[in-house]
Design a protein around this motif. Structure first.
Motif, PDB file in Angstrom:
ATOM      1  N   ALA A   1      -5.889  -5.772  -1.982  1.00  0.00           N
ATOM      2  CA  ALA A   1      -4.824  -6.181  -2.900  1.00  0.00           C
ATOM      3  C   ALA A   1      -3.917  -4.997  -3.223  1.00  0.00           C
ATOM      4  CB  ALA A   1      -5.420  -6.750  -4.180  1.00  0.00           C
ATOM      5  N   GLU A   2      -4.500  -3.836  -3.461  1.00  0.00           N
ATOM      6  CA  GLU A   2      -3.697  -2.647  -3.768  1.00  0.00           C
ATOM      7  C   GLU A   2      -2.866  -2.220  -2.569  1.00  0.00           C
ATOM      8  OE1 GLU A   2      -6.821  -0.722  -6.999  1.00  0.00           O
ATOM      9  OE2 GLU A   2      -6.348   0.355  -5.170  1.00  0.00           O
ATOM     10  N   GLN A   3      -3.462  -2.322  -1.383  1.00  0.00           N
ATOM     11  CA  GLN A   3      -2.714  -1.934  -0.190  1.00  0.00           C
ATOM     12  C   GLN A   3      -1.538  -2.877   0.045  1.00  0.00           C
ATOM     13  OE1 GLN A   3      -5.644  -1.833   2.929  1.00  0.00           O
ATOM     14  NE2 GLN A   3      -6.466   0.140   2.285  1.00  0.00           N
ATOM     15  N   GLU A   4      -1.764  -4.180  -0.192  1.00  0.00           N
ATOM     16  CA  GLU A   4      -0.674  -5.125  -0.009  1.00  0.00           C
ATOM     17  C   GLU A   4       0.435  -4.871  -1.027  1.00  0.00           C
ATOM     18  OE1 GLU A   4      -3.289  -8.879   1.742  1.00  0.00           O
ATOM     19  OE2 GLU A   4      -2.472  -8.958  -0.295  1.00  0.00           O
ATOM     20  N   SER A   5       0.025  -4.623  -2.260  1.00  0.00           N
ATOM     21  CA  SER A   5       1.056  -4.361  -3.269  1.00  0.00           C
ATOM     22  C   SER A   5       1.732  -3.014  -2.988  1.00  0.00           C
ATOM     23  CB  SER A   5       0.458  -4.388  -4.676  1.00  0.00           C
ATOM     24  OG  SER A   5      -0.429  -3.307  -4.857  1.00  0.00           O
ATOM     25  N   ALA A   6       0.964  -2.055  -2.517  1.00  0.00           N
ATOM     26  CA  ALA A   6       1.547  -0.750  -2.197  1.00  0.00           C
ATOM     27  C   ALA A   6       2.492  -0.891  -1.006  1.00  0.00           C
ATOM     28  CB  ALA A   6       0.440   0.255  -1.884  1.00  0.00           C
ATOM     29  N   HIS A   7       2.126  -1.724  -0.068  1.00  0.00           N
ATOM     30  CA  HIS A   7       2.958  -1.913   1.118  1.00  0.00           C
ATOM     31  C   HIS A   7       4.289  -2.561   0.735  1.00  0.00           C
ATOM     32  CE1 HIS A   7       4.543  -2.908   4.892  1.00  0.00           C
ATOM     33  NE2 HIS A   7       3.476  -3.335   5.526  1.00  0.00           N
ATOM     34  N   THR A   8       4.239  -3.578  -0.128  1.00  0.00           N
ATOM     35  CA  THR A   8       5.491  -4.228  -0.537  1.00  0.00           C
ATOM     36  C   THR A   8       6.331  -3.281  -1.379  1.00  0.00           C
ATOM     37  OG1 THR A   8       4.356  -5.232  -2.422  1.00  0.00           O
ATOM     38  CG2 THR A   8       4.611  -6.589  -0.443  1.00  0.00           C
ATOM     39  N   GLU A   9       5.653  -2.477  -2.203  1.00  0.00           N
ATOM     40  CA  GLU A   9       6.401  -1.509  -3.009  1.00  0.00           C
ATOM     41  C   GLU A   9       7.038  -0.443  -2.134  1.00  0.00           C
ATOM     42  OE1 GLU A   9       3.894   0.145  -6.023  1.00  0.00           O
ATOM     43  OE2 GLU A   9       3.517  -1.794  -6.957  1.00  0.00           O
ATOM     44  N   THR A  10       6.350  -0.058  -1.061  1.00  0.00           N
ATOM     45  CA  THR A  10       6.870   0.979  -0.176  1.00  0.00           C
ATOM     46  C   THR A  10       8.135   0.500   0.501  1.00  0.00           C
ATOM     47  OG1 THR A  10       4.561   1.009   0.536  1.00  0.00           O
ATOM     48  CG2 THR A  10       5.920   2.780   1.268  1.00  0.00           C
ATOM     49  N   GLU A  11       8.124  -0.767   0.816  1.00  0.00           N
ATOM     50  CA  GLU A  11       9.325  -1.296   1.436  1.00  0.00           C
ATOM     51  C   GLU A  11      10.478  -1.286   0.431  1.00  0.00           C
ATOM     52  OE1 GLU A  11       8.146  -5.161   2.744  1.00  0.00           O
ATOM     53  OE2 GLU A  11       7.044  -4.386   4.463  1.00  0.00           O
ATOM     54  N   GLN A  12      10.135  -1.499  -0.856  1.00  0.00           N
ATOM     55  CA  GLN A  12      11.177  -1.567  -1.864  1.00  0.00           C
ATOM     56  C   GLN A  12      11.557  -0.178  -2.361  1.00  0.00           C
ATOM     57  OE1 GLN A  12       9.480  -4.088  -4.808  1.00  0.00           O
ATOM     58  NE2 GLN A  12       9.618  -5.946  -3.570  1.00  0.00           N
ATOM     59  N   THR A  13      10.554   0.701  -2.515  1.00  0.00           N
ATOM     60  CA  THR A  13      10.839   2.040  -3.026  1.00  0.00           C
ATOM     61  C   THR A  13      10.150   3.069  -2.171  1.00  0.00           C
ATOM     62  OG1 THR A  13       8.926   1.989  -4.470  1.00  0.00           O
ATOM     63  CG2 THR A  13      10.996   1.213  -5.406  1.00  0.00           C
ATOM     64  N   GLU A  14      10.413   4.294  -2.441  1.00  0.00           N
ATOM     65  CA  GLU A  14       9.761   5.379  -1.718  1.00  0.00           C
ATOM     66  C   GLU A  14       8.339   5.543  -2.214  1.00  0.00           C
ATOM     67  OE1 GLU A  14      11.649   9.150  -1.727  1.00  0.00           O
ATOM     68  OE2 GLU A  14      13.574   8.306  -1.203  1.00  0.00           O
ATOM     69  N   VAL A  15       7.479   6.099  -1.348  1.00  0.00           N
ATOM     70  CA  VAL A  15       6.096   6.361  -1.718  1.00  0.00           C
ATOM     71  C   VAL A  15       6.073   7.621  -2.565  1.00  0.00           C
ATOM     72  CG1 VAL A  15       3.808   6.899  -0.827  1.00  0.00           C
ATOM     73  CG2 VAL A  15       5.279   5.308   0.410  1.00  0.00           C
ATOM     74  N   THR A  16       5.418   7.515  -3.717  1.00  0.00           N
ATOM     75  CA  THR A  16       5.352   8.670  -4.607  1.00  0.00           C
ATOM     76  C   THR A  16       4.013   9.367  -4.432  1.00  0.00           C
ATOM     77  OG1 THR A  16       4.365   7.404  -6.391  1.00  0.00           O
ATOM     78  CG2 THR A  16       6.777   7.482  -6.313  1.00  0.00           C
ATOM     79  N   ALA A  17       3.924  10.580  -4.917  1.00  0.00           N
ATOM     80  CA  ALA A  17       2.687  11.360  -4.846  1.00  0.00           C
ATOM     81  C   ALA A  17       1.580  10.673  -5.625  1.00  0.00           C
ATOM     82  CB  ALA A  17       2.935  12.765  -5.385  1.00  0.00           C
ATOM     83  N   GLU A  18       1.927  10.034  -6.723  1.00  0.00           N
ATOM     84  CA  GLU A  18       0.923   9.325  -7.521  1.00  0.00           C
ATOM     85  C   GLU A  18       0.312   8.173  -6.734  1.00  0.00           C
ATOM     86  OE1 GLU A  18       2.891   8.062 -11.049  1.00  0.00           O
ATOM     87  OE2 GLU A  18       3.104  10.097 -11.823  1.00  0.00           O
ATOM     88  N   ASP A  19       1.128   7.452  -5.994  1.00  0.00           N
ATOM     89  CA  ASP A  19       0.612   6.357  -5.171  1.00  0.00           C
ATOM     90  C   ASP A  19      -0.356   6.880  -4.120  1.00  0.00           C
ATOM     91  OD1 ASP A  19       2.122   4.541  -6.576  1.00  0.00           O
ATOM     92  OD2 ASP A  19       3.778   4.516  -5.111  1.00  0.00           O
TER      93      ASP A  19
ATOM     94  N   GLN B   1      -3.597   7.818  -5.698  1.00  0.00           N
ATOM     95  CA  GLN B   1      -4.358   6.607  -6.031  1.00  0.00           C
ATOM     96  C   GLN B   1      -5.032   6.052  -4.777  1.00  0.00           C
ATOM     97  OE1 GLN B   1      -2.006   3.440  -7.662  1.00  0.00           O
ATOM     98  NE2 GLN B   1      -3.806   2.310  -8.379  1.00  0.00           N
ATOM     99  N   GLN B   2      -4.315   6.021  -3.668  1.00  0.00           N
ATOM    100  CA  GLN B   2      -4.905   5.548  -2.417  1.00  0.00           C
ATOM    101  C   GLN B   2      -6.051   6.455  -1.978  1.00  0.00           C
ATOM    102  OE1 GLN B   2      -1.747   5.196   0.450  1.00  0.00           O
ATOM    103  NE2 GLN B   2      -1.147   3.140  -0.266  1.00  0.00           N
ATOM    104  N   ILE B   3      -5.884   7.750  -2.157  1.00  0.00           N
ATOM    105  CA  ILE B   3      -6.945   8.705  -1.798  1.00  0.00           C
ATOM    106  C   ILE B   3      -8.189   8.447  -2.641  1.00  0.00           C
ATOM    107  CG2 ILE B   3      -7.620  11.134  -1.919  1.00  0.00           C
ATOM    108  CD1 ILE B   3      -4.744  11.818  -1.027  1.00  0.00           C
ATOM    109  N   SER B   4      -8.012   8.233  -3.922  1.00  0.00           N
ATOM    110  CA  SER B   4      -9.171   7.989  -4.784  1.00  0.00           C
ATOM    111  C   SER B   4      -9.860   6.672  -4.421  1.00  0.00           C
ATOM    112  CB  SER B   4      -8.779   8.013  -6.252  1.00  0.00           C
ATOM    113  OG  SER B   4      -7.918   6.952  -6.551  1.00  0.00           O
ATOM    114  N   VAL B   5      -9.089   5.645  -4.077  1.00  0.00           N
ATOM    115  CA  VAL B   5      -9.672   4.361  -3.668  1.00  0.00           C
ATOM    116  C   VAL B   5     -10.458   4.541  -2.376  1.00  0.00           C
ATOM    117  CG1 VAL B   5      -9.101   2.059  -2.797  1.00  0.00           C
ATOM    118  CG2 VAL B   5      -8.000   2.921  -4.866  1.00  0.00           C
ATOM    119  N   LEU B   6      -9.871   5.265  -1.442  1.00  0.00           N
ATOM    120  CA  LEU B   6     -10.558   5.496  -0.171  1.00  0.00           C
ATOM    121  C   LEU B   6     -11.807   6.360  -0.360  1.00  0.00           C
ATOM    122  CD1 LEU B   6      -7.498   6.016   2.196  1.00  0.00           C
ATOM    123  CD2 LEU B   6      -9.033   4.041   2.089  1.00  0.00           C
ATOM    124  N   ALA B   7     -11.744   7.328  -1.282  1.00  0.00           N
ATOM    125  CA  ALA B   7     -12.918   8.167  -1.563  1.00  0.00           C
ATOM    126  C   ALA B   7     -14.055   7.318  -2.137  1.00  0.00           C
ATOM    127  CB  ALA B   7     -12.551   9.292  -2.520  1.00  0.00           C
TER     128      ALA B   7
END
Length: 180
Positions: free
Chosen positions: A18-36, A39-45
């Motif tokens: 769910a986070e990846q899908e929302s992150a993917h749609t957000e990436t298309e709309q905005t730039e990827v930020t360091a915070e994102d 967050q992905q790194i912590s989820v993957l960890a």
């Protein structure tokens, strides 16, 4: 424990998707930020920790299964050896009776004695030995089937059938007559 871990892993994976899908749609709309990215790194960890725990649990369960199978195999082997040995004891008894009945003058008796000796040697290689009847009556090794008036009290007078042990366990009790 494994079930809880599996449920946690599934919940975590669903959250990640769910986070990846929302992150993917957000990436298309905005730039990827360091915070994102953090967050992905912590989820993957977290996902990596969970998978490591699952793997460790699976390895532990596999080792326990191997140990259980080995124990069962040893027990089965002992049971089969015990059954086989009991059948051979009848042959030993018959050879001993043949020697006793034939006397000492017969040349064939020597062959029977050698056959009996060979069979007993083979049985000893597999831990099968004669139960001791020289140290008095022992209910763990002997079965009293009668009273011998010539024997002392609690002593074995006559051995009707030899007893045998296999690796220290009773295979067949000696049938004896005991003094009163």
């Amino acid at each position: 424990m494994a079930t809880e871990q599996n449920e946690q892993a599934q919940d975590l994976q669903q959250e990640q998707i769910a986070e990846q899908e929302s992150a993917h749609t957000e990436t298309e709309q905005t730039e990827v930020t360091a915070e994102d990215l953090q967050q992905q790194i912590s989820v993957l960890a977290e996902s990596l920790k969970l998978e490591k725990a699952r793997t460790a649990n699976a390895v532990y369960e596999a080792q326990k299964s191997v140990e259980r199978i080995q124990r069962e195999s040893e027990k089965h082997k002992d049971t089969v050896l015990e059954k086989f040995a009991k059948e051979l004891l009848d042959t030993v008894d018959n050879l001993e009776r043949a020697i006793a009945a034939a006397g000492e003058d017969n040349a064939m008796v020597e062959g029977v004695k050698l056959t009996l000796k060979s069979l007993l040697t083979t049985l000893e290689k597999f831990g099968i030995t004669e139960a001791d009847t020289t140290r008095g009556f022992n209910a763990d090794l002997h079965q009293a089937v009668g009273i011998d008036p010539t024997a002392k009290a609690n002593e074995i007078g006559t051995v009707l059938q030899k007893g045998y042990t296999i690796n220290g366990r009773l295979l067949r009790p000696a049938m004896v007559m005991v003094g009163a």
